[in-house]
Scaffold this motif. Structure first.
Motif, PDB file in Angstrom:
ATOM      1  N   ASP A  95       0.838  -1.207   0.000  1.00 16.42           N
ATOM      2  CA  ASP A  95       0.000   0.000   0.000  1.00 16.42           C
ATOM      3  C   ASP A  95       0.869   1.251   0.000  1.00 16.42           C
ATOM      4  O   ASP A  95       0.568   2.224  -0.705  1.00 16.42           O
ATOM      5  CB  ASP A  95      -0.941   0.024   1.206  1.00 16.42           C
ATOM      6  CG  ASP A  95      -2.129  -0.911   1.056  1.00 16.42           C
ATOM      7  OD1 ASP A  95      -2.403  -1.377  -0.077  1.00 16.42           O
ATOM      8  OD2 ASP A  95      -2.789  -1.180   2.088  1.00 16.42           O
ATOM      9  N   ARG A  96       1.924   1.238   0.803  1.00 20.82           N
ATOM     10  CA  ARG A  96       2.845   2.385   0.807  1.00 20.82           C
ATOM     11  C   ARG A  96       3.484   2.564  -0.560  1.00 20.82           C
ATOM     12  O   ARG A  96       3.609   3.687  -1.051  1.00 20.82           O
ATOM     13  CB  ARG A  96       3.930   2.210   1.874  1.00 20.82           C
ATOM     14  CG  ARG A  96       3.431   2.464   3.266  1.00 20.82           C
ATOM     15  CD  ARG A  96       4.524   2.702   4.293  1.00 20.82           C
ATOM     16  NE  ARG A  96       5.575   1.706   4.330  1.00 20.82           N
ATOM     17  CZ  ARG A  96       6.881   1.989   4.293  1.00 20.82           C
ATOM     18  NH1 ARG A  96       7.314   3.214   4.180  1.00 20.82           N
ATOM     19  NH2 ARG A  96       7.770   1.016   4.367  1.00 20.82           N
ATOM     20  N   ARG A  98       2.293   1.642  -3.501  1.00 21.69           N
ATOM     21  CA  ARG A  98       1.268   2.140  -4.429  1.00 21.69           C
ATOM     22  C   ARG A  98       1.056   3.646  -4.234  1.00 21.69           C
ATOM     23  O   ARG A  98       0.998   4.408  -5.189  1.00 21.69           O
ATOM     24  CB  ARG A  98      -0.049   1.384  -4.229  1.00 21.69           C
ATOM     25  CG  ARG A  98      -1.163   1.809  -5.174  1.00 21.69           C
ATOM     26  CD  ARG A  98      -2.473   1.079  -4.905  1.00 21.69           C
ATOM     27  NE  ARG A  98      -2.333  -0.332  -4.618  1.00 21.69           N
ATOM     28  CZ  ARG A  98      -2.185  -1.298  -5.529  1.00 21.69           C
ATOM     29  NH1 ARG A  98      -2.180  -0.985  -6.809  1.00 21.69           N
ATOM     30  NH2 ARG A  98      -2.082  -2.555  -5.174  1.00 21.69           N
ATOM     31  N   SER A  99       0.986   4.079  -2.985  1.00 18.79           N
ATOM     32  CA  SER A  99       0.768   5.486  -2.686  1.00 18.79           C
ATOM     33  C   SER A  99       1.950   6.351  -3.123  1.00 18.79           C
ATOM     34  O   SER A  99       1.776   7.400  -3.755  1.00 18.79           O
ATOM     35  CB  SER A  99       0.513   5.648  -1.175  1.00 18.79           C
ATOM     36  OG  SER A  99       0.415   6.996  -0.836  1.00 18.79           O
ATOM     37  N   SER A 102       2.161   6.493  -6.943  1.00 17.34           N
ATOM     38  CA  SER A 102       1.129   7.371  -7.485  1.00 17.34           C
ATOM     39  C   SER A 102       1.546   8.834  -7.341  1.00 17.34           C
ATOM     40  O   SER A 102       1.455   9.624  -8.289  1.00 17.34           O
ATOM     41  CB  SER A 102      -0.194   7.111  -6.767  1.00 17.34           C
ATOM     42  OG  SER A 102      -1.189   7.975  -7.254  1.00 17.34           O
ATOM     43  N   ARG A 103       2.044   9.175  -6.160  1.00 20.37           N
ATOM     44  CA  ARG A 103       2.511  10.545  -5.925  1.00 20.37           C
ATOM     45  C   ARG A 103       3.715  10.873  -6.804  1.00 20.37           C
ATOM     46  O   ARG A 103       3.814  11.974  -7.355  1.00 20.37           O
ATOM     47  CB  ARG A 103       2.831  10.738  -4.442  1.00 20.37           C
ATOM     48  CG  ARG A 103       3.050  12.184  -4.050  1.00 20.37           C
ATOM     49  CD  ARG A 103       3.136  12.388  -2.539  1.00 20.37           C
ATOM     50  NE  ARG A 103       4.099  11.527  -1.853  1.00 20.37           N
ATOM     51  CZ  ARG A 103       3.757  10.503  -1.065  1.00 20.37           C
ATOM     52  NH1 ARG A 103       2.497  10.195  -0.851  1.00 20.37           N
ATOM     53  NH2 ARG A 103       4.693   9.785  -0.479  1.00 20.37           N
TER      54      ARG A 103
END
Length: 179
Positions: A95-96, A98-99, A102-103
């Protein structure tokens, strides 16, 4: 100039977190954390390495090229930083990633890069002068290399179990070196 197209790079970079998640989510710890011995990485460590690269390597270097050219060298990249992190559930790590990815891609897009920016240069601490095109191409190749490396270290769990089929599975003869 090579074959680099910014949109092709970002399209592929956007897929990496989903691909890595598809490979690693819901696997038992014995799969995630096994490696092939000294100086090799587990699938979990490789995912952490990809995350760390996004946090500290690729985009910061592209920004340096855009803002300072060759006047300010890149910071060295700690390729093994993730090995000192506290272990967290793989779903949280992914999840980290992916985040952060994305950023990273949003920030890259906000730079408004054009093909005329690709030849711009920066200074790598080991290689000397590199172009923005080379950094962006290396980011894509790095993702693909480590995605393949994750698959290879997972396949390696069956190295001794496939019997004569091994002759048709060259990934079983490769090891995931710590790179």
């Amino acid at each position: 100039m090579g074959h680099m197209r910014i949109s092709d790079a970002t399209t592929l970079l956007a897929r990496t977190p989903t691909t890595v998640s598809a490979l690693l989510l819901d696997l038992p710890d014995e799969w995630l954390h096994r490696d092939d011995g000294p100086d090799t990485w587990s699938a979990y460590a490789i995912a952490g390495h990809l995350l760390h690269g996004d946090e500290t390597n690729w985009l910061p270097r592209i920004r340096l090229i855009m803002e300072h050219g060759t006047d300010r060298p890149f910071e060295p990249f700690n390729r093994v930083a993730m090995l000192s992190w506290d272990r967290e559930p793989v779903a949280d790590l992914l999840d980290r990633f992916r985040s952060v990815r994305s950023r990273s891609l949003e920030d890259l897009d906000a730079l408004g890069l054009t093909p005329s920016d690709l030849p711009r240069s920066g200074t790598h601490p080991e290689f000397g002068t590199v172009t923005l095109s080379q950094v962006l191409s290396a980011w894509v190749a790095h993702d693909l290399t480590h995605t393949a490396q994750i698959a290879e270290v997972l396949a390696g769990r069956h190295r001794d179990d496939v019997g004569p089929y091994r002759r048709y599975m060259p990934a079983l003869d490769r090891f995931a070196p710590a790179e």
